[in-house]
Design a protein around this motif. Structure first.
Motif, PDB file in Angstrom:
ATOM      1  N   VAL A  97      61.245 128.564 125.006  1.00  0.00           N
ATOM      2  CA  VAL A  97      61.076 127.407 125.888  1.00  0.00           C
ATOM      3  C   VAL A  97      61.831 127.714 127.185  1.00  0.00           C
ATOM      4  N   LEU A  98      61.107 127.473 128.481  1.00  0.00           N
ATOM      5  CA  LEU A  98      61.672 127.390 129.555  1.00  0.00           C
ATOM      6  C   LEU A  98      61.912 125.954 130.004  1.00  0.00           C
ATOM      7  N   ALA A  99      63.056 125.604 130.155  1.00  0.00           N
ATOM      8  CA  ALA A  99      63.455 124.161 130.972  1.00  0.00           C
ATOM      9  C   ALA A  99      64.301 124.266 132.045  1.00  0.00           C
ATOM     10  N   ALA A 126      61.895 120.307 124.945  1.00  0.00           N
ATOM     11  CA  ALA A 126      62.824 121.432 124.477  1.00  0.00           C
ATOM     12  C   ALA A 126      63.624 120.784 123.123  1.00  0.00           C
ATOM     13  N   ARG A 127      64.189 119.699 123.381  1.00  0.00           N
ATOM     14  CA  ARG A 127      64.808 118.975 122.035  1.00  0.00           C
ATOM     15  C   ARG A 127      63.694 118.968 120.873  1.00  0.00           C
ATOM     16  N   GLN A 128      62.593 118.611 121.184  1.00  0.00           N
ATOM     17  CA  GLN A 128      61.751 118.350 120.084  1.00  0.00           C
ATOM     18  C   GLN A 128      61.257 119.857 119.421  1.00  0.00           C
ATOM     19  N   VAL A 129      61.176 120.819 120.375  1.00  0.00           N
ATOM     20  CA  VAL A 129      60.981 121.957 119.691  1.00  0.00           C
ATOM     21  C   VAL A 129      62.043 122.538 118.915  1.00  0.00           C
ATOM     22  N   LEU A 172      65.697 128.960 123.312  1.00  0.00           N
ATOM     23  CA  LEU A 172      65.887 127.880 124.665  1.00  0.00           C
ATOM     24  C   LEU A 172      66.528 128.499 125.659  1.00  0.00           C
ATOM     25  N   VAL A 173      65.897 128.683 126.744  1.00  0.00           N
ATOM     26  CA  VAL A 173      65.968 129.161 128.080  1.00  0.00           C
ATOM     27  C   VAL A 173      66.193 128.237 129.173  1.00  0.00           C
ATOM     28  N   PHE A 174      67.424 127.889 129.890  1.00  0.00           N
ATOM     29  CA  PHE A 174      67.502 126.958 130.865  1.00  0.00           C
ATOM     30  C   PHE A 174      67.536 127.726 132.146  1.00  0.00           C
ATOM     31  N   GLU A 230      73.053 122.891 125.669  1.00  0.00           N
ATOM     32  CA  GLU A 230      72.195 122.817 124.441  1.00  0.00           C
ATOM     33  C   GLU A 230      71.393 124.135 124.221  1.00  0.00           C
ATOM     34  N   PHE A 231      71.155 124.863 125.307  1.00  0.00           N
ATOM     35  CA  PHE A 231      70.305 126.054 125.503  1.00  0.00           C
ATOM     36  C   PHE A 231      71.022 127.307 125.177  1.00  0.00           C
ATOM     37  N   ASP A 232      70.327 128.190 124.908  1.00  0.00           N
ATOM     38  CA  ASP A 232      70.785 129.473 124.168  1.00  0.00           C
ATOM     39  C   ASP A 232      70.994 130.534 125.380  1.00  0.00           C
ATOM     40  N   TYR A 233      70.252 130.153 126.505  1.00  0.00           N
ATOM     41  CA  TYR A 233      70.549 131.275 127.594  1.00  0.00           C
ATOM     42  C   TYR A 233      70.650 130.201 128.939  1.00  0.00           C
TER      43      TYR A 233
END
Ligand SMILES: Nc1ncnc2c1ncn2[C@@H]1O[C@H](COP(=O)(O)OP(=O)(O)OP(=O)(O)O)[C@@H](O)[C@H]1O
Ligand SMILES: Nc1nc2c(ncn2[C@@H]2O[C@H](COP(=O)(O)O)[C@@H](O)[C@H]2O)c(=O)[nH]1
Length: 298
Positions: free
Chosen positions: A123-125, A222-225, A234-236, A276-279
Motif C-alpha cells: 500500500v502506498l499512502a 490503508a487501515r482496512q487493508v 504499508l509505505v507512507f 502506523e506504516f512499515d516504511y
C-alpha cells in the motif's frame, strides 16, 4: 544609482539579511517536526551531517520544543538529564551529547524497523499532492513486474484521465453495487467528497501468481487493508517539507481554493498517522522515491 553606503554598512546589511533567512529556515524546520513531516531523528541527522546548515544552527532548546508534547519545563529537565547546556546548537554537540540525544529520541520516537514476513500486497499512502500518483506512474513505467491497481471512483475524470487506465469512473449506484457484491477489497469516502475503492479480483489474481500488487490509496483504505491482511506492506510517502506539499498542491492547479483547504485538513490527519506504516519514503525526487518503493516491494 551608486550605492552611498560604506563597506561596513553593506556588510552589516548583508549579514542581517543572512540572519533573517537563516531564522526563516530554522522556523520552517521546526514546523516540519511539529507537523510530523520529518522525524526529530531526521532533523538531528541533517544537523550532524552538515553543522553549517539551518538544522545545525538550531539550538537544542528550540529543537526539543518543536517535538509535539515537549514544553519548556520538560525540555529543561531533558537537557539536565542528558547533560547538555541549553545554549548549545545541534551542530556543535560533542560526541557523547550526540549519542545521549539520539538514544533519548529513539526511546521516545522509535523509528520503525522493516517487518519480517511481509506480503506482496503493498500500500502506498500519504497526504494529498505529495506525489503518490506521480511516483506510482513512475513505478508502473519502470517496474513492469509490479502490478499497479486501478481503483473505482465516483469522482469525475480530470482532463486527460482515461477510464480503465487511471480509474474506473462509476456512478454512485454502481459503486453501491460493487460494495454489496463484495467486489471491493477496501473502499472509503476521501476528503469528505468522492468515493474510491480497490477492485478485489485483479489483486487476488496477481497475488496468487506470486507477483506484487501496489495500491495507491488513502489512509482509511490503508487501515482496512492492514485489518484484512496484517502482513501487508504499508509505505507512507512524505513531502520534503510542509511548504513544499502546499506548493505542489497549488502548482498542480486541479483543485479550487475550497477543495485545496479541505485536502490540506485531511493531510494534517494523515501525516499524524505515519507511525502506523512499515516504511516512510521522502518524495524529494520522483525516480529515487519510486526506486526505493520498488525495492521495498520486491
Ligand atoms: N518529487 C517531486 N518533486 C516536485 N514535484 C513533484 C514531485 N512529485 C510530484 N510532484 C508534483 O506534485 C503534484 C502532485 O502530485 P500527484 O498528483 O502525483 O500527488 P498525489 O499524492 O497523487 O495527490 P492526490 O492524493 O491529491 O491525488 C504534481 O503536480 C506533480 O507533478
Ligand atoms: N481508499 C482508497 N483511496 C483511494 C483509492 N484510489 C485513490 N484513492 C485516494 O484518493 C485520494 C484522491 O485521489 P484523486 O485522484 O482524486 O486526487 C488520493 O489520496 C488517493 O490515494 C482507493 O481505491 N481507495
Amino acid at each position: 544609482m551608486a550605492d552611498s553606503r560604506t563597506p561596513p554598512e553593506v556588510d552589516r546589511v548583508a549579514a542581517s539579511r543572512r540572519a533573517v533567512a537563516a531564522r526563516r529556515e530554522r522556523a520552517a524546520l521546526k514546523k516540519d517536526v511539529a507537523m510530523r513531516v520529518i522525524t526529530p531523528q531526521e532533523l538531528l541527522r541533517r544537523a550532524l551531517d552538515d553543522p553549517a546548515s539551518a538544522a545545525g544552527a538550531m539550538r537544542v532548546t528550540e529543537f526539543l520544543t518543536s517535538i509535539p508534547a515537549i514544553g519548556a519545563g520538560k525540555r529543561d529537565r531533558i537537557l539536565d538529564d542528558l547533560g547538555i547546556s541549553p545554549v548549545k546548537r545541534l551542530g556543535g554537540l560533542g560526541s557523547r551529547q550526540r549519542s545521549a540525544l539520539r538514544r533519548f529520541l529513539d526511546e521516545r520516537w522509535p523509528e520503525l524497523e522493516p517487518r519480517g514476513g511481509r506480503s506482496r500486497l503493498v500500500v502506498l499512502a500519504g497526504p494529498t499532492a505529495v506525489g503518490k500518483g506521480t511516483v506510482a506512474a513512475h513505478i508502473k513505467a519502470h517496474h513492469p513486474e509490479i502490478h499497479l491497481s486501478v481503483s473505482a471512483t465516483t469522482r469525475a475524470p480530470r482532463p486527460g484521465e482515461v477510464d480503465g487506465e487511471h480509474y474506473y469512473f462509476v456512478d454512485d449506484a454502481e459503486f453501491d453495487r460493487l460494495i454489496a457484491a463484495g467486489e471491493l477489497l477496501e473502499h472509503a469516502t476521501v476528503h469528505n467528497a468522492s468515493r474510491y475503492g480497490t477492485p478485489r479480483a485483479p489483486i487476488e489474481r496477481v497475488l496468487a501468481e506470486g507477483r506484487t500488487a501496489l495500491l495507491e490509496i488513502d489512509l482509511q483504505g490503508a487501515r482496512q487493508v492492514r485489518a484484512a491482511d496484517p502482513s501487508a506492506t504499508l509505505v507512507f510517502l512524505l513531502p520534503p517539507s510542509w511548504d513544499e506539499l502546499v506548493h505542489r498542491l497549488v502548482g498542480r492547479g486541479t483543485e479550487g481554493a475550497e477543495e485545496r483547504a479541505r485536502r490540506l485538513r485531511t493531510a494534517k490527519a494523515e501525516l499524524a498517522a505515519q507511525g502506523e506504516f512499515d516504511y516512510r519514503v521522502v518524495n524529494d525526487d520522483v525516480a529515487r522515491a519510486a526506486d526505493e518503493i520498488a525495492r521495498l516491494a520486491r
